[in-house]
Design a protein around this motif. Structure first.
Motif, short mmCIF file in Angstrom:
data_model
loop_
_atom_site.label_atom_id
_atom_site.label_comp_id
_atom_site.label_asym_id
_atom_site.label_seq_id
_atom_site.Cartn_x
_atom_site.Cartn_y
_atom_site.Cartn_z
N GLN A 197 0.83 -1.21 0.00
CA GLN A 197 0.00 0.00 0.00
C GLN A 197 0.87 1.26 0.00
OE1 GLN A 197 -2.44 -0.59 3.45
NE2 GLN A 197 -3.94 -1.84 2.37
N VAL A 198 1.90 1.25 0.81
CA VAL A 198 2.79 2.42 0.89
C VAL A 198 3.52 2.61 -0.43
CG1 VAL A 198 4.86 3.36 2.01
CG2 VAL A 198 3.06 2.32 3.39
N ARG A 199 4.04 1.52 -1.00
CA ARG A 199 4.73 1.62 -2.30
C ARG A 199 3.80 2.14 -3.38
NH1 ARG A 199 9.71 -1.75 -2.97
NH2 ARG A 199 10.08 -2.69 -0.94
N SER A 200 2.57 1.64 -3.38
CA SER A 200 1.59 2.06 -4.36
C SER A 200 1.28 3.55 -4.20
CB SER A 200 0.32 1.23 -4.22
OG SER A 200 -0.66 1.66 -5.11
N ALA A 201 1.12 3.98 -2.95
CA ALA A 201 0.83 5.39 -2.69
C ALA A 201 2.01 6.27 -3.11
CB ALA A 201 0.51 5.59 -1.20
N ILE A 202 3.23 5.84 -2.83
CA ILE A 202 4.42 6.61 -3.21
C ILE A 202 4.52 6.68 -4.74
CG2 ILE A 202 6.95 6.61 -3.24
CD1 ILE A 202 6.82 5.54 -0.34
N ALA A 203 4.26 5.56 -5.39
CA ALA A 203 4.32 5.54 -6.87
C ALA A 203 3.31 6.50 -7.48
CB ALA A 203 4.09 4.12 -7.38
N GLY A 204 2.20 6.74 -6.77
CA GLY A 204 1.17 7.64 -7.27
C GLY A 204 1.44 9.11 -7.04
N LEU A 205 2.49 9.42 -6.31
CA LEU A 205 2.85 10.82 -6.07
C LEU A 205 3.42 11.45 -7.34
CD1 LEU A 205 4.71 10.60 -2.63
CD2 LEU A 205 2.47 11.62 -3.05
N SER A 242 6.58 17.49 3.79
CA SER A 242 5.38 17.63 4.61
C SER A 242 4.13 17.40 3.78
CB SER A 242 5.35 19.02 5.25
OG SER A 242 4.16 19.21 5.97
N ARG A 243 4.09 18.03 2.63
CA ARG A 243 2.93 17.88 1.72
C ARG A 243 2.82 16.43 1.24
NH1 ARG A 243 -1.86 18.65 -0.03
NH2 ARG A 243 -2.16 19.04 -2.22
N ALA A 244 3.93 15.83 0.86
CA ALA A 244 3.93 14.45 0.38
C ALA A 244 3.43 13.49 1.46
CB ALA A 244 5.33 14.04 -0.07
N ARG A 245 3.86 13.70 2.69
CA ARG A 245 3.41 12.83 3.79
C ARG A 245 1.91 12.96 4.01
NH1 ARG A 245 8.51 14.18 7.76
NH2 ARG A 245 9.97 12.67 6.85
N ARG A 246 1.38 14.18 3.92
CA ARG A 246 -0.08 14.37 4.05
C ARG A 246 -0.82 13.65 2.93
NH1 ARG A 246 1.31 19.67 5.40
NH2 ARG A 246 0.68 20.43 3.36
N ILE A 247 -0.30 13.79 1.72
CA ILE A 247 -0.93 13.12 0.56
C ILE A 247 -0.88 11.60 0.76
CG2 ILE A 247 -0.69 12.64 -1.91
CD1 ILE A 247 0.38 15.55 -2.19
N LYS A 249 -3.95 8.92 0.91
CA LYS A 249 -4.05 7.82 -0.05
C LYS A 249 -4.14 6.47 0.66
CE LYS A 249 -1.58 9.80 -3.97
NZ LYS A 249 -1.76 9.21 -5.28
N ILE A 250 -3.32 6.29 1.68
CA ILE A 250 -3.30 5.02 2.40
C ILE A 250 -4.61 4.82 3.16
CG2 ILE A 250 -2.17 3.73 4.26
CD1 ILE A 250 0.50 4.99 3.20
N GLU A 251 -5.12 5.88 3.76
CA GLU A 251 -6.41 5.78 4.46
C GLU A 251 -7.52 5.40 3.48
OE1 GLU A 251 -6.85 9.54 6.45
OE2 GLU A 251 -5.55 8.95 8.11
#
Length: 178
Positions: A114-122, A159-164, A168-170
């Motif tokens: 899930q984390v990898r998928s969310a990061i890839a979507g940034l 900071s913005r990336a972590r919020r995004i 996404k993960i939620e």
């Protein structure tokens, strides 16, 4: 000597962008050839590792754009994942003998996925910042040199990336009923 020292990190950075282990290894080779050819261009204004990361990120961005233009799907092959984990001594993909351990390993893999998928979507700007600071463990200063932006911009992007990512993960977990 350079390859022995930096190969794992360069392949790791390439793998996170390309999501294909074989492609990451190929691109890492290309990066080292490019670095060797351009070694005379290294001016020493930053550390060598900072310069190497910049060259690697540029190569990743170029390859990614090329793959997108060709319509190539960037999914990870199971064989590539297993090979990557073996090379890095990662046993998290192996099933544990007891059921509780196996369940915990599967949950951990799902969270990682899930984390990898969310990061890839940034977007590229946020993904690069997260990869350098949160995944590679570089300082804000090192990341700012590699990305050629100010330290404050690194902080704000992170900071913005972590919020995004959190959002996404939620959303992913809600869809999966977790």
């Amino acid at each position: 000597m350079l390859i022995a020292r930096y190969e794992r990190r360069v392949i790791g950075l390439c793998f996170r962008h390309l999501r294909q282990y074989e492609d990451a290894c190929d691109l890492a080779q290309e990066v080292f050839v490019q670095v060797f050819k351009r070694l005379k261009d290294f001016e020493g204004r930053s550390s060598f590792s900072t310069w190497l990361y910049r060259v690697t990120l540029n190569a990743c961005y170029n390859r990614y754009r090329f793959q997108q233009a060709k319509g190539r799907n960037s999914t990870r092959s199971l064989e590539g994942i297993l090979e990557a984990s073996e090379r890095q001594g990662d046993t998290s993909l192996m099933m544990r003998s007891d059921d509780a351990g196996a369940l915990k390993a599967m949950e951990s893999q799902e969270t990682e996925s899930q984390v990898r998928s969310a990061i890839a979507g940034l977007s590229q700007r946020y993904r690069g910042t997260v990869e350098l600071v949160d995944i590679e463990g570089l300082s804000y200063t090192e990341a700012s040199e590699i990305l050629e932006i100010s330290v404050n911009t690194v902080r704000s992007r992170l900071s913005r990336a972590r919020r995004i990512l959190k959002g996404k993960i939620e959303k992913m977990r809600k869809r999966l009923g977790e």
